[in-house]
Design an enzyme around this catalytic site. Structure first.
Site, short mmCIF file in Angstrom:
data_model
loop_
_atom_site.label_atom_id
_atom_site.label_comp_id
_atom_site.label_asym_id
_atom_site.label_seq_id
_atom_site.Cartn_x
_atom_site.Cartn_y
_atom_site.Cartn_z
N ASP A 119 72.52 64.11 43.02
CA ASP A 119 71.97 65.40 42.80
C ASP A 119 71.34 66.14 43.92
O ASP A 119 71.21 65.71 45.00
CB ASP A 119 70.53 64.79 41.84
CG ASP A 119 71.01 64.47 40.48
OD1 ASP A 119 71.86 64.82 40.09
OD2 ASP A 119 70.46 63.60 39.73
N TYR A 165 72.89 52.03 45.74
CA TYR A 165 72.06 53.05 45.94
C TYR A 165 70.83 52.52 46.59
O TYR A 165 70.13 51.04 46.57
CB TYR A 165 71.42 53.59 44.75
CG TYR A 165 72.51 54.82 44.45
CD1 TYR A 165 72.13 56.05 44.82
CD2 TYR A 165 73.50 54.48 43.34
CE1 TYR A 165 73.26 56.98 44.34
CE2 TYR A 165 74.42 55.45 42.95
CZ TYR A 165 74.08 56.75 43.32
OH TYR A 165 75.14 57.80 42.93
#
Lengths: 262, 262
Positions: free
Chosen positions: B57, B115
């Site tokens: 994002d 992540y």
């Protein structure tokens, strides 16, 4: 209580600013401008005056810039620090607030200043440090560069390490410490290993002329690349030759590290 | 030689981009868009196709994003890496280039993804890390947060940790590793001491839904602040309750750390 003086230490990332000094409002944002704005909110007055220890140029950072505030009334140190940090942009933070008086002057009371310049020649330059550490291409003769830094020690007329700007009485400055250090660095958190070898050019002197440190770094790099001899550098430092001997190194690697008082 | 496939690893600082995925050209810059532009220059063609391992994002970074390139002809790996890095912006760099074939697909060949989310609660937040590490206010119950991260382990329907976006077949994902680590960090070069205590939320899973990691971090923080019980979090993870249990944590602390193949 009436007028109150504060001595304040601030840290900032200069990438998105025209430098420390307030300029005509149509030219862009400055660190001092943002600090003045925050102070005027805290003291509900446009009459809060600030004086910095010196200008830092566009894109140059500070770890320990010092400025004096002349405020219309007293606010507790800790409260003032908190209030300013809440109001300031994310790339400017206040580190210390202390009471002082009108005899303290950030420029004239300073005994010396330390600048640090960080660079690497590892390719490709890390995407996380492009605006906080300089990158220089190719191999460097570190031994020669270390010798170059020693030539700056002592008192010299820095005519060849000066860019026109604010008028100055003379260009003689004394360099107390100057060294090039190789550092092995791992980086913080996500940036572990992003830069393995980092070079630090560290200089402490009585004062610095406009772009003087960046011209010193530029000259040391020319020596490292084999494009400038130690003899030519020495002549330039002693003002026995005319003209600059290297480029102005880019701003992103430069930090006003500490201002020494007393 | 004809069509050639490359598997490429890239690192980027996402602060100034809308994210990985190319979007309508009027919306702004994307990482993939910049990479496509560089590839079209190298291969002198607009027909170079890229497929990423997943979207990141706006404001989210990557240490090891992987993408596949379908190029019209062969260029040596090292030469391609150098050429791309010369053309790419300073905040996007290529780390590795390897030859592959059409059977390799960055999404479908991936076995898992890791992540990492970095944050601190030291005040004031450092001006040098405001766009690369998240800051959360106030004291945190780290013990409870560590317990919270363990609840994510295993296979769950992540309906409550999902934001609408690209349609997905189902919301079941498997979490192989999930932990919260306290780190003592000194920072690199000029940033020594800028952050002393750093928290790392690390998660490796079979795949992730839109904003899933940031919703996981948001929920863990609610637990740390005492605003969400471990029981309520467990119910949300097992899809026994409806609705989100925490905010979407801000993007600047998030890094796509590694994509695992084989």
């Amino acid at each position: 209580m009436g007028i109150q003086f504060y001595k304040i230490k601030t840290t900032y990332k200069g990438s998105h600013y025209l430098g420390w000094q307030v300029q005509s409002k149509y030219q862009g944002r400055t660190i001092q401008g943002e600090i003045n704005k925050a102070l005027s909110k805290v003291f509900k007055s446009l009459e809060v005056k600030t004086v910095g220890s010196g200008r830092t140029d566009a894109g140059v950072h500070a770890i320990g810039q010092v400025f004096r505030v002349e405020a219309p009334f007293f606010i507790d140190n800790v409260a003032l620090c908190r209030a300013l940090n809440s109001l300031l942009p994310k790339d400017i933070k206040i580190r210390e607030v202390a009471l002082t008086d009108s005899s303290f002057h950030p420029v004239h009371s300073a005994k010396s200043k330390e600048y640090r310049y960080f660079f690497t020649n590892e390719w490709p330059p890390s995407p996380f440090y492009f605006d906080s550490i300089s990158y220089f291409k190719g191999p460097l003769d570190v031994g020669k560069m270390k010798k170059a830094t020693e030539l700056f020690l002592g008192s010299h007329d820095f005519e060849n390490f000066f860019c026109e700007g604010t008028p100055v009485k003379h260009k003689r400055r004394e360099i107390f410490e100057c060294e090039l250090v190789e550092k092995v660095e791992m980086g913080i958190g996500p940036f572990e290993g992003e830069i393995d070898k980092l070079f630090l050019f560290r200089v402490r002197g009585s004062g610095f002329l406009k772009q003087m440190v960046r011209l010193m770094v530029g000259a040391v790099l020319e020596v490292g690349k084999g494009q400038l001899s130690l003899n030519s550098l020495e002549a330039a430092i002693n003002n026995h030759s005319k003209g600059k001997v290297g480029p102005v190194a880019p701003p992103q690697g430069l930090y006003l590290y500490k201002v020494f008082y007393n």
